[in-house]
Design a protein around this motif. Structure first.
Motif, PDB file in Angstrom:
ATOM      1  N   VAL A 140      99.145  71.571 -22.323  1.00 50.68           N
ATOM      2  CA  VAL A 140      97.792  71.183 -22.736  1.00 50.68           C
ATOM      3  C   VAL A 140      97.128  72.333 -23.505  1.00 50.68           C
ATOM      4  O   VAL A 140      97.194  73.499 -23.103  1.00 50.68           O
ATOM      5  CB  VAL A 140      96.947  70.801 -21.502  1.00 50.68           C
ATOM      6  N   GLN A 141      96.504  71.984 -24.623  1.00 49.16           N
ATOM      7  CA  GLN A 141      95.680  72.918 -25.388  1.00 49.16           C
ATOM      8  C   GLN A 141      94.261  72.332 -25.459  1.00 49.16           C
ATOM      9  O   GLN A 141      94.095  71.136 -25.707  1.00 49.16           O
ATOM     10  CB  GLN A 141      96.235  73.086 -26.805  1.00 49.16           C
ATOM     11  N   TYR A 142      93.254  73.149 -25.248  1.00 46.39           N
ATOM     12  CA  TYR A 142      91.890  72.619 -25.323  1.00 46.39           C
ATOM     13  C   TYR A 142      90.953  73.661 -25.888  1.00 46.39           C
ATOM     14  O   TYR A 142      91.253  74.862 -25.912  1.00 46.39           O
ATOM     15  CB  TYR A 142      91.408  72.160 -23.936  1.00 46.39           C
ATOM     16  N   GLU A 143      89.832  73.159 -26.349  1.00 49.12           N
ATOM     17  CA  GLU A 143      88.759  74.040 -26.806  1.00 49.12           C
ATOM     18  C   GLU A 143      87.418  73.426 -26.390  1.00 49.12           C
ATOM     19  O   GLU A 143      87.284  72.203 -26.263  1.00 49.12           O
ATOM     20  CB  GLU A 143      88.810  74.232 -28.323  1.00 49.12           C
ATOM     21  N   VAL A 144      86.433  74.269 -26.172  1.00 50.67           N
ATOM     22  CA  VAL A 144      85.109  73.825 -25.737  1.00 50.67           C
ATOM     23  C   VAL A 144      84.218  73.681 -26.957  1.00 50.67           C
ATOM     24  O   VAL A 144      84.131  74.594 -27.798  1.00 50.67           O
ATOM     25  CB  VAL A 144      84.489  74.829 -24.745  1.00 50.67           C
ATOM     26  N   THR A 145      83.525  72.531 -27.060  1.00 45.34           N
ATOM     27  CA  THR A 145      82.649  72.284 -28.195  1.00 45.34           C
ATOM     28  C   THR A 145      81.252  72.814 -27.902  1.00 45.34           C
ATOM     29  O   THR A 145      80.951  73.280 -26.800  1.00 45.34           O
ATOM     30  CB  THR A 145      82.582  70.782 -28.512  1.00 45.34           C
ATOM     31  N   SER A 146      80.398  72.695 -28.899  1.00 48.16           N
ATOM     32  CA  SER A 146      79.027  73.223 -28.748  1.00 48.16           C
ATOM     33  C   SER A 146      78.214  72.466 -27.708  1.00 48.16           C
ATOM     34  O   SER A 146      77.247  73.007 -27.149  1.00 48.16           O
ATOM     35  CB  SER A 146      78.304  73.167 -30.103  1.00 48.16           C
ATOM     36  N   ASN A 147      78.536  71.214 -27.428  1.00 47.11           N
ATOM     37  CA  ASN A 147      77.790  70.436 -26.428  1.00 47.11           C
ATOM     38  C   ASN A 147      78.506  70.416 -25.081  1.00 47.11           C
ATOM     39  O   ASN A 147      78.299  69.505 -24.264  1.00 47.11           O
ATOM     40  CB  ASN A 147      77.544  69.008 -26.926  1.00 47.11           C
ATOM     41  N   ASN A 148      79.378  71.405 -24.878  1.00 44.61           N
ATOM     42  CA  ASN A 148      80.122  71.563 -23.626  1.00 44.61           C
ATOM     43  C   ASN A 148      81.074  70.397 -23.342  1.00 44.61           C
ATOM     44  O   ASN A 148      81.338  70.070 -22.182  1.00 44.61           O
ATOM     45  CB  ASN A 148      79.175  71.772 -22.433  1.00 44.61           C
ATOM     46  N   TYR A 149      81.581  69.796 -24.420  1.00 44.29           N
ATOM     47  CA  TYR A 149      82.656  68.825 -24.279  1.00 44.29           C
ATOM     48  C   TYR A 149      83.983  69.574 -24.454  1.00 44.29           C
ATOM     49  O   TYR A 149      84.027  70.725 -24.880  1.00 44.29           O
ATOM     50  CB  TYR A 149      82.530  67.714 -25.311  1.00 44.29           C
TER      51      TYR A 149
END
Length: 380
Positions: free
Chosen positions: A323-332
């Motif tokens: 799994v690869q993930y990143e956090v967006t500006s709205n905490n998604y």
């Protein structure tokens, strides 16, 4: 001075050495001039031993004569000695020319026969050792009238036939090693582009099956060094980027993400209505190829579709370890995860690798969007 000639005893003038007859005789025989009394005091070397004999017969002292500067050659009294003339050796240049001509002739004979045969033999030995289309062609080009020309032509035909047979066998083969061996043996074969394309497809299929950043990196490297054509290089670079984005990993966050992904795909595989609703947000703005809809509508449509296609059941297996993930500006959380699908087809199980599922989770780790990148457009 005596009045008698010391040679003949006749009367002579007192001032003369000899009488007229003897003086003439000396002049005639020895070419010695006796001109005047003044010559009497000059000393000359006597030219011939015969003069001594004449003087000795009369018992008188040897006369001193004045010699001419150069004696005539006819008298045989010339004192200058000359050695025998050397004969010109005309045979040496002629011998040299003959030897040179023989050497030149021998060189041309050697070049036309022995050297030519040696080159022919060495060229043929090299062609046999290489045993390739290129080797036989090289021999035929270098020796168009060579001893082994017909054999080289036959070897060429045989290899061409072997290439055709090998390609018929390999065009359906999944053996990457066999394809690579063919390329090594037949670099300029007319089947080379086909073999390279087949090899490219098999290596790409292997990269999709593994579906990791490392597998796509390997494909990119093989393309860059020319081992394969790289028909899928753009897709490989895209997938590598999706699965290898740098990130700051929080263990608790990663565990929550993986729990949602595992739970949802288990429920989707089983068409578990309640299970799917649990992991979906109240409104999903994108569910695979459909637009925004409530989770109740989405799950209802899935059940209807499954009933219409009875006998075809899809099973989804995510690779949560990748799994690869990143956090967006709205905490998604935007997540990329490799996925494998399996299904029954004509009673046989089929597996399709190479999916990358793109999931967006809200702050409660519920799915608000989900779609996928397929390994190929026709994939289920």
């Amino acid at each position: 001075m005596s009045q008698f000639c010391p040679l003949c005893g006749k009367t002579k003038p007192e001032e003369a050495l000899f009488c007229d007859d003897c003086a003439k005789k000396i002049h005639a025989e020895y070419e010695v001039e006796i001109d005047s009394p003044s010559c009497r005091k000059e000393t000359v070397n006597q030219k011939d031993a015969g003069l001594k004999d004449i003087a000795g017969k009369k018992g008188e002292p040897e006369p001193r004569l004045v010699a001419e500067p150069e004696l005539a050659t006819e008298s045989g009294l010339k004192t200058e000695k000359t050695g025998p003339k050397k004969k010109k050796r005309v045979g040496v240049p002629l011998l040299f020319i003959l030897v040179a001509a023989l050497l030149v002739g021998a060189f041309f004979v050697y070049n036309a026969t022995i050297r030519k045969n040696n080159l022919d033999r060495s060229g043929w030995d090299a062609a046999l050792k290489e045993n390739s289309v290129e080797g036989y062609l090289a021999y035929m080009n270098a020796h168009p009238r060579g001893i082994h020309f017909d054999e080289a032509q036959e070897g060429l035909r045989k290899l061409k036939s072997e290439e055709s047979t090998a390609w018929e066998r390999m065009k359906e083969s999944d053996n990457i090693t066999e394809l690579r061996d063919f390329l090594d043996r037949h670099e300029n074969s007319p089947y080379t582009p086909l073999v390279k394309s087949r090899l490219d497809s098999l290596i790409w299929a292997g990269a999709l099956q593994t579906n990791t950043p490392e597998s796509y990196a390997d494909y990119i490297t093989l393309t860059e060094n020319g081992s394969i054509g790289g028909d899928y290089i753009a897709e490989a670079m895209k997938r590598y980027d999706l699965l290898s984005r740098p990130q700051t990993t929080d263990a608790a966050t990663l565990d929550s993400i993986c729990a949602t992904i595992d739970g949802f795909f288990i429920a989707l595989s089983a068409l578990d209505h309640n299970g799917m609703i649990r992991y979906l947000a109240p409104t999903v703005y994108r569910f695979f190829n459909s637009g925004a809809a409530t989770r109740e509508r989405i799950t209802g449509e899935l059940l209807v579709t499954a009933a219409q296609t009875e006998g075809t059941t899809l099973k989804f297996t995510p690779d949560t370890e990748s799994v690869q993930y990143e956090v967006t500006s709205n905490n998604y959380y935007k997540v990329n995860v490799p996925l494998r699908k399996s299904y029954l087809k004509d009673g046989a199980a089929e597996e399709v690798y190479g999916y990358i599922t793109h999931i967006e989770l809200d702050s409660l780790f519920q799915i608000v969007g989900i779609f996928e990148t397929k390994p190929y457009p026709e994939a289920p």
